[in-house]
Design a protein around this motif. Structure first.
Motif, mmCIF file in Angstrom:
data_model
loop_
_atom_site.group_PDB
_atom_site.id
_atom_site.type_symbol
_atom_site.label_atom_id
_atom_site.label_comp_id
_atom_site.label_asym_id
_atom_site.label_seq_id
_atom_site.Cartn_x
_atom_site.Cartn_y
_atom_site.Cartn_z
ATOM 1 N N ARG A 35 0.925 -1.130 0.060
ATOM 2 C CA ARG A 35 0.114 0.096 0.048
ATOM 3 C C ARG A 35 0.955 1.182 -0.044
ATOM 4 O O ARG A 35 1.857 1.467 0.812
ATOM 5 N N VAL A 36 0.368 2.178 -0.845
ATOM 6 C CA VAL A 36 1.142 3.417 -0.934
ATOM 7 C C VAL A 36 0.020 4.584 -1.087
ATOM 8 O O VAL A 36 -0.436 4.472 -2.063
ATOM 9 N N GLY A 37 -0.056 5.281 0.121
ATOM 10 C CA GLY A 37 -1.355 5.772 0.290
ATOM 11 C C GLY A 37 -2.630 5.182 0.195
ATOM 12 O O GLY A 37 -2.765 4.110 0.695
ATOM 13 N N LYS A 38 -3.309 5.626 -0.801
ATOM 14 C CA LYS A 38 -4.605 5.029 -1.282
ATOM 15 C C LYS A 38 -4.299 3.890 -2.355
ATOM 16 O O LYS A 38 -5.576 3.151 -2.809
ATOM 17 N N TYR A 39 -3.295 3.710 -2.825
ATOM 18 C CA TYR A 39 -3.170 2.796 -3.883
ATOM 19 C C TYR A 39 -2.420 1.580 -3.389
ATOM 20 O O TYR A 39 -1.465 1.574 -2.413
ATOM 21 N N THR A 40 -2.758 0.348 -4.112
ATOM 22 C CA THR A 40 -2.002 -0.865 -3.895
ATOM 23 C C THR A 40 -1.007 -0.789 -5.104
ATOM 24 O O THR A 40 -1.571 -0.936 -6.296
#
Length: 100
Positions: free
Chosen positions: A75-80
């Motif tokens: 996970r990077v912020g709201k993104y996978t």
């Protein structure tokens, strides 16, 4: 590594296309939001663009590849972000050569 699960994941042209493209992500995926596809991985949006499918379908494909252990996810912020697991891919290839 579950060879049967890996083979099921590879039994789809789109999933094989993504896994193949992930060998050279800078060539096949455009950067989004200042990320580098090689070092940061790729997101579902990039996968959907590559395949010409909607994000839900791309997410399902990536989930199957992840469950099979062929890609890793973070996970990077709201993104996978997904990256190809080279050791797992090599293990599947070796098992196919050894067992078939």
């Amino acid at each position: 590594m579950d060879l049967d699960l890996a083979l099921k994941a590879l039994d789809n042209m789109h999933r094989r296309t993504v896994l193949s493209a992930m060998r050279d992500p800078r060539r096949h995926f455009r950067p989004i939001g200042g990320t580098d596809p090689l070092t940061d991985g790729v997101c579902v949006t990039q996968v959907a663009e590559l395949l010409g499918v909607n994000q839900s379908t791309a997410s399902t494909y990536m989930s199957m590849l992840r469950t099979a252990g062929l890609v890793t996810a973070s996970r990077v912020g709201k993104y996978t972000r997904y990256q190809r697991d080279e050791q797992a891919v090599a293990a599947v290839a070796a098992a196919i050569i050894r067992d078939l």
